[in-house]
Write an enzyme that holds these catalytic residues in place. Structure first.
Site, PDB file in Angstrom:
ATOM      1  N   ASP A 285      49.411  42.231  44.548  1.00 30.13           N
ATOM      2  CA  ASP A 285      49.760  42.601  43.187  1.00 30.13           C
ATOM      3  C   ASP A 285      51.224  42.337  42.868  1.00 30.13           C
ATOM      4  O   ASP A 285      51.545  41.768  41.816  1.00 30.13           O
ATOM      5  CB  ASP A 285      49.470  44.088  42.943  1.00 30.13           C
ATOM      6  CG  ASP A 285      48.026  44.346  42.535  1.00 30.13           C
ATOM      7  OD1 ASP A 285      47.280  43.365  42.335  1.00 30.13           O
ATOM      8  OD2 ASP A 285      47.641  45.520  42.421  1.00 30.13           O
TER       9      ASP A 285
ATOM     10  N   HIS B  27      40.454  42.764  43.859  1.00 27.07           N
ATOM     11  CA  HIS B  27      41.720  43.472  43.783  1.00 27.07           C
ATOM     12  C   HIS B  27      42.618  42.956  44.900  1.00 27.07           C
ATOM     13  O   HIS B  27      42.205  42.140  45.730  1.00 27.07           O
ATOM     14  CB  HIS B  27      41.515  44.984  43.886  1.00 27.07           C
ATOM     15  CG  HIS B  27      41.044  45.614  42.611  1.00 27.07           C
ATOM     16  ND1 HIS B  27      41.845  45.723  41.502  1.00 27.07           N
ATOM     17  CD2 HIS B  27      39.834  46.141  42.259  1.00 27.07           C
ATOM     18  CE1 HIS B  27      41.169  46.309  40.516  1.00 27.07           C
ATOM     19  NE2 HIS B  27      39.946  46.568  40.954  1.00 27.07           N
TER      20      HIS B  27
END
Length: 393
Positions: free
Chosen positions: A171, A141
């Site tokens: 992200d 992540h």
């Protein structure tokens, strides 16, 4: 309509109006990219998964990242659904996806297969580690991707572990926003050359690129301390946040000498020898300690009243809820509502351009229309017929 009226109307169109993008549902950077493209007029068709794709099980009808899409739910394990996507791709300018390397190829929707059907297609591939390299197949992540680039190690106070910066760097900044930039760049190239492009966009690469300025400081001998001891990581007393007597926070960014001088004068420290040499790092800890005590001596409202009128790079640290009501944000209309949900308005802004009014995601809202546009039967019927005949799997 006169020629001038037509030209004006054309100028007012959202900048990406007329661009069609297929988005294979994912999380994090891919929907952020889809949001940015849709925010500026692109027709983004999101291929949702049965049951959704959010690992947090959020209500997707409240998900700001999914705004302003056309939507259809398809099970990509079924050949009929894969063919629907392929036929939509034939009508599109581009496709964006966020699966690990090899997944879309196994589904029959990889770039080679899709570009055979649409040679000018821009194919955006969003991953954490990239399409190659020893980590390319590994899960991760945002926090993992930025941890391998020197970015995470630079964040947080010196006496604590590195601090996760939400998921803004990997992200969004180094992922979805970079993919949106890459997509538009490749689209321009495809329209010039008549041939599509495949984009290998990795969050690890993106977060490394975002550190370019820190490398500049390092090469100039201005980034050589431990975390929390440098110019932009909270080490400098004139570029830091301070707590006030009421538990609220303020931010000081007085890097330039003129702003530093104005700040010192406003808080009564202009003649203090401790603050005479702004960039003497040996004095920074003592300077921070003095400023911490100073700001803790009064409520934030006092400091706002004293420093807001002075152009010295001073601001309040606002929460999300507080930001909505701030005068500047209200005048700029930086936030808007869609179906009753407050959210940031599309950015950036373009002069003489009609902004897109965001609308919230609704599952399968465009199913019938999209199938009709490509003359396709609903794959659910074919799957139902196959299962009822005993050929299901």
């Amino acid at each position: 309509m006169s020629r001038a009226d037509r030209e004006y109307r054309e100028l007012m169109r959202p900048v990406l109006e007329g661009v069609r993008v297929i988005e294979l549902a994912g999380i994090g950077p891919t929907p952020f990219c889809g949001m940015m493209l849709a925010d500026h007029g692109a027709e983004v068709i999101r291929i949702d998964r049965p049951g959704g794709s959010d690992p947090l099980s959020q209500d997707q009808e409240r998900d700001v990242l999914l705004r302003s899409r056309r939507t259809i739910t398809l099970d990509l394990k079924e050949p009929e659904s894969v063919e629907i996507v392929a036929r939509l791709v034939e009508t599109a300018d581009g496709l964006i996806e966020g699966f690990r390397p090899g997944v879309v190829e196994r589904l029959g929707l990889g770039p080679d297969a899709m570009m055979q059907r649409n040679p000018t297609l821009v194919y955006g591939r969003m991953t954490g580690w990239g399409q190659s390299g020893p980590l390319s197949a590994m899960a991760g992540h945002d926090l993992n991707y930025i941890s391998m680039t020197g970015c995470l190690a630079a964040l947080g106070p010196e006496d604590r572990p590195p601090a996760p910066p939400l998921n803004l760097i990997g992200d969004y900044g180094g992922g979805g926003m970079l993919l949106a930039f890459g997509f538009v760049s490749a689209l321009l190239a495809a329209r010039t050359a008549g041939r599509g492009r495949v984009i290998d966009c990795a969050m690890a690469d993106g977060s490394a690129a975002l550190m370019a300025g820190m490398w500049s400081l390092k090469h100039n001998g201005m980034w050589d301390g431990e975390r929390g001891e440098n110019l932009l990581d909270g080490g400098a007393p004139f570029y830091a946040c301070y707590e006030c007597a009421d538990g609220q926070f303020v931010a000081i960014g007085a890097i330039e000498a003129k702003f530093y001088s104005r700040f010192l004068e406003a808080v009564g420290l202009s003649g203090d020898p401790l603050f005479s040499a702004q960039h003497d790092r040996s004095k920074w800890p003592a300077m921070k300690e003095r400023l911490s005590a100073l700001f803790a001596s009064a409520a934030r409202s006092k400091w706002v009243a004293k420093l807001k009128p002075i152009d010295c790079c001073f601001t309040e640290v606002l929460t999300m809820d507080d930001a909505i009501g701030h005068e500047h944000n209200r005048v700029r209309e930086s936030y808007c509502e869609a179906d009753g949900f407050v959210q940031p308005r599309p950015a950036p802004r373009f002069e003489r351009t009609t902004p897109v009014r965001p609308r919230m995601w609704r599952r399968d809202a465009d199913r019938e229309d999209l199938l009709a546009e490509i003359g396709a039967a609903d794959p659910l019927r074919a799957i139902s017929d196959r299962e009822s005949s005993g050929a299901g799997h």
